[in-house]
Write a protein that holds these residues in place. Sequence first.
Motif, PDB file in Angstrom:
ATOM      1  N   LEU A  63     -51.674  35.983  17.904  1.00 17.01           N
ATOM      2  CA  LEU A  63     -51.843  34.621  18.389  1.00 17.01           C
ATOM      3  C   LEU A  63     -50.771  34.309  19.423  1.00 17.01           C
ATOM      4  O   LEU A  63     -49.581  34.553  19.203  1.00 17.01           O
ATOM      5  CB  LEU A  63     -51.752  33.633  17.219  1.00 17.01           C
ATOM      6  CG  LEU A  63     -52.058  32.183  17.541  1.00 17.01           C
ATOM      7  CD1 LEU A  63     -53.494  32.006  18.017  1.00 17.01           C
ATOM      8  CD2 LEU A  63     -51.800  31.313  16.316  1.00 17.01           C
ATOM      9  N   SER A  65     -49.226  31.200  22.000  1.00 11.01           N
ATOM     10  CA  SER A  65     -49.163  29.750  22.208  1.00 11.01           C
ATOM     11  C   SER A  65     -49.734  29.397  23.577  1.00 11.01           C
ATOM     12  O   SER A  65     -49.982  30.285  24.399  1.00 11.01           O
ATOM     13  CB  SER A  65     -47.710  29.278  22.093  1.00 11.01           C
ATOM     14  OG  SER A  65     -46.969  29.744  23.200  1.00 11.01           O
ATOM     15  N   PRO A  66     -49.936  28.100  23.860  1.00 11.54           N
ATOM     16  CA  PRO A  66     -50.464  27.704  25.174  1.00 11.54           C
ATOM     17  C   PRO A  66     -49.628  28.201  26.353  1.00 11.54           C
ATOM     18  O   PRO A  66     -50.159  28.436  27.432  1.00 11.54           O
ATOM     19  CB  PRO A  66     -50.466  26.177  25.108  1.00 11.54           C
ATOM     20  CG  PRO A  66     -50.630  25.870  23.658  1.00 11.54           C
ATOM     21  CD  PRO A  66     -49.834  26.945  22.948  1.00 11.54           C
ATOM     22  N   PHE A 100     -50.268  26.970  13.896  1.00  7.99           N
ATOM     23  CA  PHE A 100     -50.130  26.364  15.223  1.00  7.99           C
ATOM     24  C   PHE A 100     -48.945  25.405  15.219  1.00  7.99           C
ATOM     25  O   PHE A 100     -48.797  24.598  14.312  1.00  7.99           O
ATOM     26  CB  PHE A 100     -51.414  25.626  15.608  1.00  7.99           C
ATOM     27  CG  PHE A 100     -52.610  26.533  15.624  1.00  7.99           C
ATOM     28  CD1 PHE A 100     -52.925  27.257  16.758  1.00  7.99           C
ATOM     29  CD2 PHE A 100     -53.402  26.684  14.498  1.00  7.99           C
ATOM     30  CE1 PHE A 100     -54.014  28.110  16.779  1.00  7.99           C
ATOM     31  CE2 PHE A 100     -54.493  27.530  14.508  1.00  7.99           C
ATOM     32  CZ  PHE A 100     -54.802  28.253  15.646  1.00  7.99           C
ATOM     33  N   THR A 105     -54.394  24.962  24.335  1.00  8.56           N
ATOM     34  CA  THR A 105     -55.286  26.104  24.182  1.00  8.56           C
ATOM     35  C   THR A 105     -54.481  27.360  23.876  1.00  8.56           C
ATOM     36  O   THR A 105     -53.652  27.785  24.672  1.00  8.56           O
ATOM     37  CB  THR A 105     -56.141  26.304  25.448  1.00  8.56           C
ATOM     38  OG1 THR A 105     -56.900  25.109  25.670  1.00  8.56           O
ATOM     39  CG2 THR A 105     -57.087  27.484  25.283  1.00  8.56           C
ATOM     40  N   HIS A 106     -54.734  27.908  22.705  1.00  8.50           N
ATOM     41  CA  HIS A 106     -54.089  29.134  22.247  1.00  8.50           C
ATOM     42  C   HIS A 106     -55.000  30.319  22.552  1.00  8.50           C
ATOM     43  O   HIS A 106     -56.210  30.167  22.725  1.00  8.50           O
ATOM     44  CB  HIS A 106     -53.823  29.066  20.742  1.00  8.50           C
ATOM     45  CG  HIS A 106     -52.812  28.047  20.369  1.00  8.50           C
ATOM     46  ND1 HIS A 106     -53.041  26.682  20.466  1.00  8.50           N
ATOM     47  CD2 HIS A 106     -51.553  28.177  19.897  1.00  8.50           C
ATOM     48  CE1 HIS A 106     -51.976  26.035  20.069  1.00  8.50           C
ATOM     49  NE2 HIS A 106     -51.051  26.923  19.707  1.00  8.50           N
ATOM     50  N   THR A 107     -54.430  31.499  22.566  1.00  7.38           N
ATOM     51  CA  THR A 107     -55.180  32.731  22.797  1.00  7.38           C
ATOM     52  C   THR A 107     -55.007  33.648  21.604  1.00  7.38           C
ATOM     53  O   THR A 107     -53.878  33.856  21.140  1.00  7.38           O
ATOM     54  CB  THR A 107     -54.684  33.448  24.065  1.00  7.38           C
ATOM     55  OG1 THR A 107     -54.820  32.562  25.181  1.00  7.38           O
ATOM     56  CG2 THR A 107     -55.480  34.714  24.334  1.00  7.38           C
ATOM     57  N   ARG A 121     -60.190  32.058  23.003  1.00  2.00           N
ATOM     58  CA  ARG A 121     -59.453  30.807  23.192  1.00  2.00           C
ATOM     59  C   ARG A 121     -59.780  29.869  22.029  1.00  2.00           C
ATOM     60  O   ARG A 121     -60.922  29.791  21.583  1.00  2.00           O
ATOM     61  CB  ARG A 121     -59.850  30.125  24.500  1.00  2.00           C
ATOM     62  CG  ARG A 121     -59.706  31.006  25.723  1.00  2.00           C
ATOM     63  CD  ARG A 121     -58.265  31.069  26.180  1.00  2.00           C
ATOM     64  NE  ARG A 121     -58.169  31.746  27.473  1.00  2.00           N
ATOM     65  CZ  ARG A 121     -57.611  32.932  27.629  1.00  2.00           C
ATOM     66  NH1 ARG A 121     -57.110  33.567  26.624  1.00  2.00           N
ATOM     67  NH2 ARG A 121     -57.540  33.487  28.823  1.00  2.00           N
ATOM     68  N   THR A 123     -58.676  25.834  21.068  1.00  2.00           N
ATOM     69  CA  THR A 123     -57.949  24.644  21.512  1.00  2.00           C
ATOM     70  C   THR A 123     -57.600  23.762  20.315  1.00  2.00           C
ATOM     71  O   THR A 123     -58.464  23.414  19.509  1.00  2.00           O
ATOM     72  CB  THR A 123     -58.792  23.852  22.524  1.00  2.00           C
ATOM     73  OG1 THR A 123     -59.083  24.704  23.632  1.00  2.00           O
ATOM     74  CG2 THR A 123     -58.037  22.624  23.014  1.00  2.00           C
TER      75      THR A 123
END
Length: 131
Positions: A63, A65-66, A100, A105-107, A121, A123
Amino acid sequence: MTISCAVFVDGVRQGENGIDLCGLSEGFGFPGLPVTLEKMPLFLNLELDDADRGKSCRLEFHLLSPNGQALDSPNWLDFTLPADEDAVTAKLLPTLDLTFHKFGTHTLEIRREDTLLQRLRLTITQQGLRT
């Protein structure tokens, strides 16, 4: 092996014409952070190569972060690919624990060894409490 489909779902059930993916999700809203989504189901459809048949495999889920920072994500899945020559795909439903710390928007990167197979993605938005 390649990933032809990767989506966050609420579940999977057998339908008349194959499988039905239930509750597809691209994001969630929370009043505050940090928050952990425990046992988040992820549907994966793998396209098999002849060289992969019958082999042990590990997929790792990382994971980001944005802002692209790697977050602690101790998620992986060990399994054996089908050995049957007629099998062209393998369907998997791993569950992930994702934490989180920021909105945005995380990847989620899906890797096999050092090879990036897919990016998803997800969000995370701030949702106000209803009064």
